[in-house]
Structures are given as C-alpha cells and as structure tokens.
Motif scaffolding. Structure first.
Motif, PDB file in Angstrom:
ATOM      1  N   PHE A  29       0.822  -1.208   0.000  1.00  0.00           N
ATOM      2  CA  PHE A  29       0.000   0.000   0.000  1.00  0.00           C
ATOM      3  C   PHE A  29       0.858   1.260   0.000  1.00  0.00           C
ATOM      4  O   PHE A  29       0.538   2.245  -0.670  1.00  0.00           O
TER       5      PHE A  29
ATOM      6  N   ASP B  20      -5.387   2.263   4.991  1.00  0.00           N
ATOM      7  CA  ASP B  20      -5.024   0.869   4.773  1.00  0.00           C
ATOM      8  C   ASP B  20      -5.590  -0.030   5.870  1.00  0.00           C
ATOM      9  O   ASP B  20      -5.219  -1.179   5.983  1.00  0.00           O
TER      10      ASP B  20
ATOM     11  N   ARG C 157      -8.132  -0.628   1.283  1.00  0.00           N
ATOM     12  CA  ARG C 157      -6.991   0.091   0.708  1.00  0.00           C
ATOM     13  C   ARG C 157      -7.551   1.196  -0.180  1.00  0.00           C
ATOM     14  O   ARG C 157      -7.761   1.000  -1.363  1.00  0.00           O
TER      15      ARG C 157
ATOM     16  N   CYS D 115      -7.965  -0.052  -3.910  1.00  0.00           N
ATOM     17  CA  CYS D 115      -6.844  -0.752  -4.534  1.00  0.00           C
ATOM     18  C   CYS D 115      -6.919  -2.252  -4.268  1.00  0.00           C
ATOM     19  O   CYS D 115      -7.378  -2.680  -3.211  1.00  0.00           O
TER      20      CYS D 115
ATOM     21  N   ASP E 152      -5.973  -5.986  -3.213  1.00  0.00           N
ATOM     22  CA  ASP E 152      -5.223  -6.513  -2.078  1.00  0.00           C
ATOM     23  C   ASP E 152      -4.957  -7.988  -2.344  1.00  0.00           C
ATOM     24  O   ASP E 152      -5.579  -8.861  -1.760  1.00  0.00           O
TER      25      ASP E 152
END
Length: 133
Positions: free
Chosen positions: A3, A26, A30, A46, A48
């Motif tokens: 991250f 995070d 994320r 995002c 993961d």
C-alpha cells in the motif's frame, strides 16, 4: 503491491495534474481519496492480492455530479487485463477534463486500434458527361 508503494505512486501522479491525494487508508480497505477544485472528488479502492481481497481497482465518487464522468474509467477497469494504479488514475483524469475546464483530448484507443487497418481505396468515379448533339 504494498500500500505504501501505491500511496507514493499516487502522490507522484498528483504532481502532474490538479488533483491532490487527501486521504489514504489501509485499515479497513486500501482506499485513496483525491480532490480537485471546483469540488471534484473520487476515490480508488486498490487491489489486495496479498490477503485475498479484491483483485481489481475500483473507482467511485460520493458526488452525484462526478459519478457520470467516472463511467469511462469504470469501463476501462472492468475490461480485460490487469491495470496499474497509474493507468487507472490517468483514465480518471481524462474523464474529468471537462469538469476541470480543460480541453477534451481524443482517446488514443480508437486510433491505435485502427492504425493497422488499411482503408480500402475509394473507387475511381469517372466523370460522366452528357453530350449534346
């Protein structure tokens, strides 16, 4: 990708456009939040891959005015192939250009797709005249 690396890439991306990275979380998800004047905001969830979470990026906005402009980026993300954060952010930026008061730029995708396609030559049209006798 860790991250922290995504946050660094997002901060670097912000140096070349009007957006600022205003929040990075995070803990539960994320998530990277971005903002630009005049009131344009969006966030990116995002992937993961390390913990078995989502494997694609996701973009969204809490603003009803911004959501229609994100459709291009959402379609791009859901298309085939893995995308990088910078590719996603560039597509979002391109989508928001009209709201930012920037000139719209042509999408290279159409031109790249058709670059190798040869156009058929147009048939020669002979001038047909009417003869007067």
């Amino acid at each position: 990708m860790e991250f922290k690396e995504l946050v660094d890439a997002a901060e670097k991306w912000c140096t070349g456009n009007p957006f600022d990275l205003i929040f990075a979380e995070d803990v539960d998800e994320r998530r990277l939040d971005f903002y630009a004047e005049p009131g344009i905001s969006f966030y990116v969830l995002c992937p993961d891959n390390l913990t078995g979470g989502t494997d694609n990026f996701h973009v969204w906005s809490e603003s009803e005015d911004c959501l229609p402009f994100l459709q291009l980026a959402q379609d791009y993300i859901s298309s085939c192939g893995k995308k990088t954060l910078l590719e996603v952010l560039d597509k979002v930026f391109r989508s928001f250009r009209p709201l930012l008061g920037l000139p719209d730029i042509d999408d290279d995708t159409f031109d790249q797709y058709h670059a190798d396609v040869e156009e058929e030559p147009e048939p020669d049209h002979q001038q047909m005249g009417v003869s007067q006798q």
